[in-house]
Design a protein around this motif. Sequence first.
Motif, short mmCIF file in Angstrom:
data_model
loop_
_atom_site.label_atom_id
_atom_site.label_comp_id
_atom_site.label_asym_id
_atom_site.label_seq_id
_atom_site.Cartn_x
_atom_site.Cartn_y
_atom_site.Cartn_z
N PRO A 279 0.80 -1.24 0.00
CA PRO A 279 0.00 0.00 0.00
C PRO A 279 0.83 1.28 0.00
O PRO A 279 0.29 2.35 -0.28
CB PRO A 279 -0.82 -0.12 1.29
N ASP A 280 2.13 1.19 0.29
CA ASP A 280 2.96 2.38 0.28
C ASP A 280 3.12 2.98 -1.12
O ASP A 280 3.65 4.09 -1.27
CB ASP A 280 4.34 2.08 0.86
N LEU A 281 2.64 2.27 -2.15
CA LEU A 281 2.64 2.82 -3.51
C LEU A 281 1.46 3.76 -3.75
O LEU A 281 1.39 4.40 -4.80
CB LEU A 281 2.60 1.69 -4.54
N PHE A 282 0.56 3.87 -2.79
CA PHE A 282 -0.64 4.67 -3.01
C PHE A 282 -0.34 6.14 -3.34
O PHE A 282 -0.97 6.69 -4.25
CB PHE A 282 -1.56 4.57 -1.79
N PRO A 283 0.58 6.82 -2.64
CA PRO A 283 0.84 8.22 -3.02
C PRO A 283 1.28 8.37 -4.47
O PRO A 283 0.88 9.32 -5.16
CB PRO A 283 1.95 8.64 -2.05
N GLN A 284 2.09 7.43 -4.96
CA GLN A 284 2.50 7.48 -6.37
C GLN A 284 1.31 7.23 -7.29
O GLN A 284 1.18 7.88 -8.34
CB GLN A 284 3.59 6.44 -6.63
N ALA A 285 0.46 6.30 -6.91
CA ALA A 285 -0.73 6.01 -7.72
C ALA A 285 -1.65 7.22 -7.76
O ALA A 285 -2.22 7.55 -8.80
CB ALA A 285 -1.46 4.79 -7.15
N GLN A 286 -1.80 7.89 -6.62
CA GLN A 286 -2.63 9.09 -6.58
C GLN A 286 -2.07 10.17 -7.49
O GLN A 286 -2.81 10.84 -8.22
CB GLN A 286 -2.73 9.61 -5.14
N ALA A 287 -0.75 10.33 -7.45
CA ALA A 287 -0.12 11.33 -8.31
C ALA A 287 -0.33 11.05 -9.79
O ALA A 287 -0.34 11.97 -10.61
CB ALA A 287 1.38 11.41 -8.00
#
Length: 361
Positions: A279-287
Motif C-alpha cells: 500500500p505504500d505505492l498509493f501516493p504514487q498512484a494518486q499522483a
Amino acid sequence: MPFPHFQGRFRLMATLLVTVVQLPPVLWLCVRTRTPLPALVALCFSWPYLRQLESPWQTTPRSGSTTLALGWWCACLVFDLLMLPAVLAIRAGAPEWATWGLAGAVALVLGGDAVLGWPRLRRRTVCIEGLEPGLEGYRIGQLSDVHCGPQVPEARVAAWVKRLNGLDLDLVTVTGDLITHGPSHVEAVARALGGLRAKDGAFVCMGNHDYFTDGEHLVRELERHGLDVLRNRGVVVERGTARLFVAGVDDTWTSRHDLGRALASRPEGAPTVLLAHDPDLFPQAQAQGVELTLSGHTHGGQLGVPGVRRWSLARFITRWTAGLYREGRSWLYVNRGAGTTGPPVRLGAPAELAVITLRRA
C-alpha cells in the motif's frame, strides 16, 4: 534453515513474550484456586510449541496442540487488557464474580476466534467521478495474502475461491503473497486460484513472499491455470462501450515494481484499478490519477485492538494499515488478507474477503 544462534535467540524471545502475556492471568488463577495447577497447565500448553520454534516465518503444520497453545495465549492477552477495567468496575461496585466471569468469557471467545476465525466478507463502495453508466454497480472481488502452505492448505484456499465465485462478480483480483515460502505449495495454490471465476476474468499481482521461491515458476503455474498475472502492465476491460483499465505492479521489496510501465497503455479517460500488493505505492498512484488501488501486505497487523485499525502491529510498517482510504479523487483499499504468516493467529485483525462496488460520484 536459520543459523543455530538465531534459533536460540528467537526461541528465547518467544518464551519471554508468552511468559509475560501469561503471567497475570496465571497468577490470578493460582491465587483464586490456591494451587499451582494453572501454572502447570500453562506450561503444558506452551512448552511443546515453543521448543520446536525456529524462526518468525516458521510454517509447521497446525495440530490440535498448537491450536490450543495459540488460543490460550490469545485469551491470556485479552484477559491482560481487561484486568484494569475489571478492577475499576469492581471498585465502582460491580459484583466481583460476575465481572471476572465476564472478562474470562470475553477472553476465551476472542482467543478462540483469533485461531479459528473464518474470513469475513467486507463490502465497500467507491464513488468515481465520471464513471460511465456501463460500469455503474461494477463489482470487484479481492482476495489477498493467501499464504498457501502448511498452515493454509489447498483445500482452504479452494473454499475461499468457491465463496467468491458464489457472488457472481464482474472482476476478481488476487493482490499478492500467494505462498508463504519455498516451492512446496506453488502448484497447489495455482490449482486452487485457477478456479476463480468472474465475468471479466481473474487478475493477480505479485507480493514479496511470492519471491521467497522461484517467482518465474509461480507465474508460469498461475498462467497455466488461466490467471492473468499483471507485472508492471495493464489490460483494458470492456463492458459495452465503457472501458476499465486494470493494471498491476510487481513486488516493491525486490525493487521489481515500475508504476510508469504498468500505466503506460492506459486509455485516456478510462478509470483505473491498480493491483499493488504494497500500500505504500498509493501516493504514487494518486499522483498518476489512479482512481482505485487494491493492496494487501499488512494483514491488518494480525494483532491489534479490535475495532481500532490504527492500533495494530501494521502501524510499524505503514500508515495504510487496513480498510478504505481516500485522498482527493483516489481511493485505496487495504485488504487484511485471508491467510497468515508466522503464528497462525489474528486478534483484532480478522481475515477477510472483499467486494468493492463502483458507483458514479
